[in-house]
Design an enzyme around this catalytic site. Structure first.
Site, PDB file in Angstrom:
ATOM      1  N   LYS A 123       2.492  -3.846   2.647  1.00  0.00           N
ATOM      2  CA  LYS A 123       3.801  -3.226   2.569  1.00  0.00           C
ATOM      3  C   LYS A 123       3.703  -1.876   1.832  1.00  0.00           C
ATOM      4  O   LYS A 123       3.078  -0.982   2.344  1.00  0.00           O
ATOM      5  CB  LYS A 123       4.775  -4.194   1.892  1.00  0.00           C
ATOM      6  N   TYR A 153       9.560 -15.605  -0.612  1.00  0.00           N
ATOM      7  CA  TYR A 153       9.075 -15.160   0.703  1.00  0.00           C
ATOM      8  C   TYR A 153       8.754 -16.389   1.564  1.00  0.00           C
ATOM      9  O   TYR A 153       8.186 -17.371   1.067  1.00  0.00           O
ATOM     10  CB  TYR A 153       7.833 -14.294   0.476  1.00  0.00           C
ATOM     11  N   ARG A 159     -18.452 -10.179   1.478  1.00  0.00           N
ATOM     12  CA  ARG A 159     -17.513 -11.290   1.258  1.00  0.00           C
ATOM     13  C   ARG A 159     -17.247 -11.525  -0.225  1.00  0.00           C
ATOM     14  O   ARG A 159     -16.237 -12.106  -0.607  1.00  0.00           O
ATOM     15  CB  ARG A 159     -17.990 -12.593   1.917  1.00  0.00           C
ATOM     16  N   ASP A 203       5.536 -12.050  -7.634  1.00  0.00           N
ATOM     17  CA  ASP A 203       5.275 -11.282  -6.416  1.00  0.00           C
ATOM     18  C   ASP A 203       5.995  -9.940  -6.596  1.00  0.00           C
ATOM     19  O   ASP A 203       7.219  -9.874  -6.594  1.00  0.00           O
ATOM     20  CB  ASP A 203       5.812 -12.061  -5.209  1.00  0.00           C
TER      21      ASP A 203
HETATM   22  C1  LIG Z   1       4.908  -9.726   3.497  1.00  0.00           C
HETATM   23  C2  LIG Z   1       5.070 -10.425   2.206  1.00  0.00           C
HETATM   24  C3  LIG Z   1       4.145 -11.383   1.773  1.00  0.00           C
HETATM   25  C4  LIG Z   1       2.968 -11.805   2.622  1.00  0.00           C
HETATM   26  O1  LIG Z   1       2.071 -10.766   2.818  1.00  0.00           O
HETATM   27  P1  LIG Z   1       1.051 -10.621   4.059  1.00  0.00           P
HETATM   28  O2  LIG Z   1       0.336  -9.367   3.758  1.00  0.00           O
HETATM   29  O3  LIG Z   1       1.880 -10.596   5.308  1.00  0.00           O
HETATM   30  O4  LIG Z   1       0.171 -11.837   4.019  1.00  0.00           O
HETATM   31  C5  LIG Z   1       4.328 -11.945   0.525  1.00  0.00           C
HETATM   32  N1  LIG Z   1       5.382 -11.622  -0.256  1.00  0.00           N
HETATM   33  C6  LIG Z   1       6.305 -10.711   0.138  1.00  0.00           C
HETATM   34  C7  LIG Z   1       7.447 -10.402  -0.773  1.00  0.00           C
HETATM   35  C8  LIG Z   1       6.182 -10.085   1.376  1.00  0.00           C
HETATM   36  O5  LIG Z   1       7.108  -9.196   1.761  1.00  0.00           O
END
Ligand SMILES: *Cc1c(COP(=O)(O)O)cnc(C)c1O
Length: 388
Positions: A202, A105, A51, A177
């Protein structure tokens, strides 16, 4: 940090790997152990415990991700949302205030609107394209300016250089992000961002088979985020670490292919008479094309478009496609397609959705790594056969 290798394709394979390899294994083994034998550690965070994000599977990812973005440090988390929320909460407490890009997002926006005010943290939304307007949103308690490299689903690129400059001038932490661009196309630390956040679900992993996140950037801020993450518990399981590590090794190959295919598909769609508009920063017709060209090595695999006809026409078109699957998420080897009005914006009232530019007919495509000739042939047959 000094770069050891010229190419990101060498970095993804070799940066951060244990030297010598563990038991001579070329591939990183999975350390599926929650706890480690005590060996004289004197602080809680140094104890060997999964953890606390300090197993060998975490260490290799932390070193590799930091190197990929030319940054001081990195941390993996249990999801992209865990990376985003933990990093924000590590910097902001009750009484503080954050400036945030106006249509981030969906999960990030809900967190900012529903949770941050409850914790005593104020939020003001900003127009990413209009730096002169930001000063009016600033107050004495502002701590963070938060943006995204490419916004979803209209693919706008905010004025990222102005964000860094504004943050420096007003002593804010700049956060971005970087999910849509990935380290292949953009490395935020290189232009001065303090923290870069990823949904590693992603592009970084790229195979639609796990949920993970990453925080990359200044060491003092990554350390603060790690300390809070260890309390909140959003650690990445060692097996998921292993899968993410394996996925990252082909990041450069995948993303460059996705850059090329998405540009090709955008040009094809733009030239088709049943297509009304295409949003892809790699197109010369995109309002942020010059900025994207200056900052990014490529524009990634995400694009959106509208067809002649209403949302029923869009659904008819999508149902005729053979290759892209109708599913949320993005950045993997499989092409995925959705209509944002029915997914991330399903609970946003129609008038508000349309004011944001998200019409009912808007279609978003995540271009995978399939052959672009097959994707274009598939799009063409669906375009020719759906009824307006
Ligand atoms: C999918 C996504 C998130 C969130 O990510 P998770 O892995 O689903 O928690 C945040 N920012 C962007 C731009 C995303 O496409």
């Amino acid at each position: 940090m000094t770069r050891r290798f010229k190419s990101i394709d060498t970095q993804v394979v070799h940066e951060g790997e244990p030297q010598p390899r563990i038991e001579h294994a070329v591939a990183m083994p999975i350390f599926q152990s929650s706890t480690y034998v005590h060996s004289g550690e004197t602080s809680y965070d140094a104890l060997g415990y999964a953890r606390l994000n300090n197993t060998p599977n975490h260490d290799v990812l932390h070193a590799k991700l930091a190197a990929l973005e030319n940054a001081e440090a990195a941390l993996v988390t249990s999801s992209g949302m865990s990376a985003i929320t933990t990093a924000i909460l590590a910097i902001c407490g009750a009484g503080d205030h954050i400036l945030m890009l106006d249509s981030p997002y969906g999960g990030t926006r809900s967190f900012a609107v529903e949770d941050l005010p409850r914790l005593g943290i104020g939020v003001s939304f900003i127009d990413g394209d209009n730096p002169e307007s930001w000063i009016s949103k600033l107050d004495a308690n502002s701590r963070v300016i938060y943006v995204e490299s490419i916004s979803n689903p209209l693919m706008h690129v905010p004025d990222l250089e102005a964000v860094v400059e504004f943050a420096r001038k007003h002593r804010l932490v700049s956060m971005i992000d970087n999910t849509f661009t990935s380290p292949v196309n953009f490395r935020p630390a290189e232009i001065g961002f303090d923290l870069s956040l990823h949904s590693a679900t992603k592009y970084l992993n790229g195979h639609d088979d796990l949920i993970a996140g990453a925080v990359i950037g200044r060491k003092d801020l990554v350390d603060k985020t790690l300390h809070l993450l260890n309390h909140l518990g959003g650690c990445l399981d060692p097996h998921a670490c292993f899968l993410l590590h394996r996925g990252i090794k082909t990041l450069g190959l995948r993303v460059r292919k996705q850059n090329d295919s998405a540009l090709c598909i955008s040009k094809f769609l733009e030239a088709h008479d049943k297509v009304e508009s295409v949003n892809y920063p790699g197109l010369e017709s995109h309002p942020d094309h010059e900025r994207a060209k200056r900052l990014f090595n490529g524009c990634g695999g995400m694009l959106s478009f509208t067809l002649a006809g209403d949302h029923e026409a869009a659904d008819a078109f999508m149902s005729r496609l053979m290759i892209p699957l109708v599913a949320v998420s993005l950045g993997g080897v499989d092409s995925l397609i959705i209509r944002p009005a029915t997914t991330a914006y399903a609970s946003t009232p129609k008038a508000k959705r349309e004011a944001l530019g998200i019409t009912d007919g808007l279609i978003r495509l995540s271009v995978g790594t399939e052959g672009v000739e097959d994707l274009i042939e598939d799009l063409l047959q669906a375009l020719e056969s759906y009824a307006q």
